[in-house]
Design an enzyme around this catalytic site. Structure first.
Site, PDB file in Angstrom:
ATOM      1  N   ASP A   1      50.558  -5.585  62.657  1.00 34.08           N
ATOM      2  CA  ASP A   1      49.793  -5.867  61.454  1.00 34.08           C
ATOM      3  C   ASP A   1      49.777  -4.623  60.580  1.00 34.08           C
ATOM      4  OD1 ASP A   1      48.231  -7.185  59.591  1.00 34.08           O
ATOM      5  OD2 ASP A   1      46.710  -7.817  61.036  1.00 34.08           O
TER       6      ASP A   1
ATOM      7  N   ASP B   1      54.305  -2.850  57.743  1.00 28.47           N
ATOM      8  CA  ASP B   1      54.250  -3.686  56.549  1.00 28.47           C
ATOM      9  C   ASP B   1      55.243  -4.817  56.751  1.00 28.47           C
ATOM     10  OD1 ASP B   1      54.322  -4.920  54.101  1.00 28.47           O
ATOM     11  OD2 ASP B   1      55.024  -3.159  52.979  1.00 28.47           O
TER      12      ASP B   1
ATOM     13  N   TYR C   1      51.936 -20.446  47.993  1.00 24.22           N
ATOM     14  CA  TYR C   1      51.405 -20.619  49.347  1.00 24.22           C
ATOM     15  C   TYR C   1      51.813 -21.967  49.928  1.00 24.22           C
ATOM     16  CZ  TYR C   1      47.934 -20.460  53.137  1.00 24.22           C
ATOM     17  OH  TYR C   1      47.308 -20.453  54.353  1.00 24.22           O
TER      18      TYR C   1
ATOM     19  N   LYS D   1      54.290 -22.464  53.131  1.00 22.95           N
ATOM     20  CA  LYS D   1      53.716 -23.046  54.343  1.00 22.95           C
ATOM     21  C   LYS D   1      54.389 -24.378  54.686  1.00 22.95           C
ATOM     22  CE  LYS D   1      50.738 -19.904  55.541  1.00 22.95           C
ATOM     23  NZ  LYS D   1      50.896 -19.148  56.801  1.00 22.95           N
TER      24      LYS D   1
END
Length: 242
Positions: free
Chosen positions: A39, A52, A142, A146
């Site tokens: 992370d 990153d 998004y 997704k």
């Protein structure tokens, strides 16, 4: 309950430093696995690897570090970014960032871990999609990424099943994370409207999602692949196809 057969088996979790990812890492520990978290911020994460994940080279470096301890046969592609905007004003930079974190990173992680999975004849991949994949206002980048993640999940299920590797996706609905609470104060009319729209009349918790991840990571879930499990309190009923 800890299962002896899974003792010390490692699980790679991207974006495991907070929210759903952190709850997933904690559940994996309880299930007897050793979570390996990558992370951007890994403070207070045992053995966490800082990276990153929007950067291809940094992701590759982190994956190499994670695999230095040996193959990892379970993967939770959890990292993601929302970048909300209406369609007219969604910038290309925002779109590229969403593709990098929500799609490219998942593919890169799968490809890095797959040789070890194939050699073991076993693998579990869980991709964190979203209910927004079905469509949601202010979510062009998004929703697109997704939904793309669901498409990749289905392809991986078809291609990797012969190697003992399953691939499934989870589609969370509204989940009470720190980000959710900041955007939706508990007493705000919009927050009450969200809760009223959920058939079970509550917002989900990171633990709700982690419980679903746990099931799909289990060795006993080998006959479930290519599926999307919506953890949404029933919000997708009448929206998602049968």
């Amino acid at each position: 309950m800890t299962h002896p057969s899974t003792q010390r088996e490692r699980v790679l979790i991207t974006g495991g430093g907070a929210g759903i990812g952190a709850a997933t890492a904690e559940r994996c520990r309880a299930d007897g696995y050793e979570p390996v978290v990558i992370d951007r911020v890994v403070n207070h994460v045992p053995g966490g690897i800082q990276a990153d994940l929007s950067n291809t080279a940094d992701t590759a470096r982190a994956l190499q570090q994670a695999l230095a301890g040996g193959p990892i046969t379970r993967l939770v592609n959890n990292v993601g970014v929302v970048v909300p905007a209406d369609a007219e004003h969604q910038t290309l930079d925002e779109f590229d960032l969403a593709v990098a974190l929500n799609l490219r990173c998942s593919l890169q992680c799968m490809q890095a871990l797959l040789p070890g999975m194939k050699e073991a004849g076993f693998g579990r991949i869980v991709n964190m999609s979203s209910r927004a994949a079905l469509g949601k206002e202010l979510r062009t980048a998004y929703s697109a990424t997704k939904a793309g993640l669901i498409g990749m999940t289905r392809v991986w299920a078809l291609e990797l099943g012969r190697h003992g590797v399953t691939a499934n996706a989870i589609g969370p609905g509204p989940i009470r994370t720190e980000l959710f609470d900041r955007a939706n104060p508990p007493d705000a009319p919009r927050t009450r409207a969200i809760i009223e729209s959920v058939p079970v009349k509550r917002v989900g918790t990171p633990d709700d999602v982690a419980h679903a991840v746990s099931y799909l990571l289990d060795a006993r879930s080998g006959f479930v692949t290519g599926q999307v499990l919506y953890v949404c309190g029933g919000m997708t009923v009448g929206v998602a196809g049968v």
